[in-house]
Write an enzyme that holds these catalytic residues in place. Structure first.
Site, PDB file in Angstrom:
ATOM      1  N   HIS A 104     -10.712  17.461   4.353  1.00 27.33           N
ATOM      2  CA  HIS A 104     -11.229  16.369   3.522  1.00 27.33           C
ATOM      3  C   HIS A 104     -12.734  16.526   3.301  1.00 27.33           C
ATOM      4  CE1 HIS A 104      -7.400  14.524   3.441  1.00 27.33           C
ATOM      5  NE2 HIS A 104      -7.389  14.103   4.696  1.00 27.33           N
ATOM      6  N   ARG A 141      -7.120  18.175  10.036  1.00 28.33           N
ATOM      7  CA  ARG A 141      -7.040  17.770   8.627  1.00 28.33           C
ATOM      8  C   ARG A 141      -8.371  17.261   8.069  1.00 28.33           C
ATOM      9  NH1 ARG A 141      -2.349  16.877   6.116  1.00 28.33           N
ATOM     10  NH2 ARG A 141      -3.280  15.183   4.942  1.00 28.33           N
ATOM     11  N   GLY A 200      -5.304  18.890   3.501  1.00 33.32           N
ATOM     12  CA  GLY A 200      -4.712  19.026   4.832  1.00 33.32           C
ATOM     13  C   GLY A 200      -4.205  20.441   5.072  1.00 33.32           C
ATOM     14  N   GLU A 239      -0.852  16.320 -21.326  1.00 35.59           N
ATOM     15  CA  GLU A 239      -0.471  17.677 -20.941  1.00 35.59           C
ATOM     16  C   GLU A 239      -0.623  17.767 -19.422  1.00 35.59           C
ATOM     17  OE1 GLU A 239       0.602  20.114 -22.986  1.00 35.59           O
ATOM     18  OE2 GLU A 239       0.547  18.640 -24.621  1.00 35.59           O
ATOM     19  N   ASN A 292      -1.243   6.227   0.237  1.00 36.72           N
ATOM     20  CA  ASN A 292      -2.066   6.888   1.262  1.00 36.72           C
ATOM     21  C   ASN A 292      -2.454   5.955   2.413  1.00 36.72           C
ATOM     22  OD1 ASN A 292      -3.897   9.016  -1.082  1.00 36.72           O
ATOM     23  ND2 ASN A 292      -2.072   9.489   0.124  1.00 36.72           N
ATOM     24  N   TRP A 293      -2.352   4.626   2.197  1.00 31.54           N
ATOM     25  CA  TRP A 293      -2.632   3.674   3.288  1.00 31.54           C
ATOM     26  C   TRP A 293      -1.668   3.886   4.450  1.00 31.54           C
ATOM     27  CZ3 TRP A 293      -7.092   1.434   3.545  1.00 31.54           C
ATOM     28  CH2 TRP A 293      -7.752   1.002   2.384  1.00 31.54           C
ATOM     29  N   ASP A 338      -5.132  17.627  -4.449  1.00 29.34           N
ATOM     30  CA  ASP A 338      -4.167  17.718  -3.357  1.00 29.34           C
ATOM     31  C   ASP A 338      -4.337  19.034  -2.597  1.00 29.34           C
ATOM     32  OD1 ASP A 338      -2.142  16.898  -1.743  1.00 29.34           O
ATOM     33  OD2 ASP A 338      -0.542  17.095  -3.230  1.00 29.34           O
ATOM     34  N   GLY A 339      -4.062  18.986  -1.311  1.00 31.00           N
ATOM     35  CA  GLY A 339      -4.052  20.214  -0.520  1.00 31.00           C
ATOM     36  C   GLY A 339      -5.137  20.321   0.543  1.00 31.00           C
ATOM     37  N   ILE A 359       3.963  13.451 -10.220  1.00 33.89           N
ATOM     38  CA  ILE A 359       2.848  12.625 -10.720  1.00 33.89           C
ATOM     39  C   ILE A 359       2.401  11.592  -9.686  1.00 33.89           C
ATOM     40  CG2 ILE A 359       4.392  11.077 -12.010  1.00 33.89           C
ATOM     41  CD1 ILE A 359       2.125  11.162 -14.219  1.00 33.89           C
TER      42      ILE A 359
END
Ligand code: IPE
Ligand code: MG
Length: 231
Positions: free
Chosen positions: A19, A15, A5, A189, A50-51, A2-3, A177
């Site tokens: 990617h 953005r 963008g 974990e 995400n679609w 993640d991150g 999550i």
């Protein structure tokens, strides 16, 4: 992962720039994980949710994934990495489906790390699909409802035969999550890193694995008495 963008935004770039950099990071981390002897690595590349992103961003991500899979298949074979996918593949564009199936087929005999891409993946959808598959088996007379237990259920999930997840790493400071491997992470974990995915490194992965290795995993039990004395 993640991150992407936000990473691009910090550089004043669009953005998709994030990617592109994020895909390079993914390649680096796959190699690092394989070199470290990790047996199973699942990468959450694209979720069911995400679609709902803008169509240009979705199509850029799909093209990027197809390009990387085509380009990297030979390196996967070289590294003895076996590639598979979980998720709703029917929703993927034709060329990505072809590239993915080609990578799966070409690496099926590899015996090193299992690399699982979660693509168009949602864990609730997966669990519902599993329930449906079992219901059909019962309906067709192939399964007695009393046979359904945790272990039988697990063998019908898309991740089978991969084991339960030991460690989930989420980057970019988010602490949730997001519909990822809900069943399989019952005793995982978690590690939340503030690093934006494009900046994630082999060094950080190593540090996180060292942190994980030092954790005391009891799986809801207590430790045997002699171990309590020696620690
Ligand atoms: C990458 O990061 C995750 C993908 C879905 C490819 P994001 O695109 O979610 O980046 P942020 O959260 O907007 O920074
Ligand atoms: Mg995000």
């Amino acid at each position: 992962m993640d991150g992407n963008g936000r990473w691009a935004q910090h550089q004043g770039r669009p953005r998709h720039f994030g990617h592109i950099k994020g895909a390079r990071t993914a390649k680096k981390i796959i190699t690092a994980a394989s070199d470290m002897g990790i047996e199973n690595l699942t990468m959450y590349a694209f979720s069911t949710e995400n679609w709902l992103r803008p169509v240009q961003e979705v199509s850029l991500l799909m093209r990027l994934l197809a390009k990387y899979l085509q380009r990297e298949t030979k390196n996967l074979i070289k590294k003895n990495i076996r590639f598979t996918i979980i998720g709703d593949l029917d929703r993927l564009p034709h060329d990505l489906k072809i590239a993915a199936n080609q990578a799966i087929w070409a690496t099926q005999a590899c015996s090193g790390m299992n690399l699982i891409f979660a693509l168009s993946y949602g864990s609730r959808q997966e669990i519902a699909e599993t329930a449906k598959a079992l219901a059909y088996k019962v309906k067709n007379g192939d399964l007695d409802p009393d046979q359904i237990d945790e272990s039988l259920f697990s063998t019908h999930l898309s991740t089978y035969p991969a084991p339960d997840v030991d460690l989930i790493i989420r980057t970019s400071g988010e602490k949730r999550i997001s519909n990822f491997l809900l069943w399989q992470s019952s005793y995982s974990e978690f590690y939340f890193s503030d690093t934006l995915w494009p900046d994630f490194s082999k060094q950080e992965l190593t540090a996180i694995i060292n942190d994980f290795s030092a954790r005391d995993r009891r799986f809801g039990k207590v430790k045997p008495h002699h171990e309590q004395l020696t620690r």
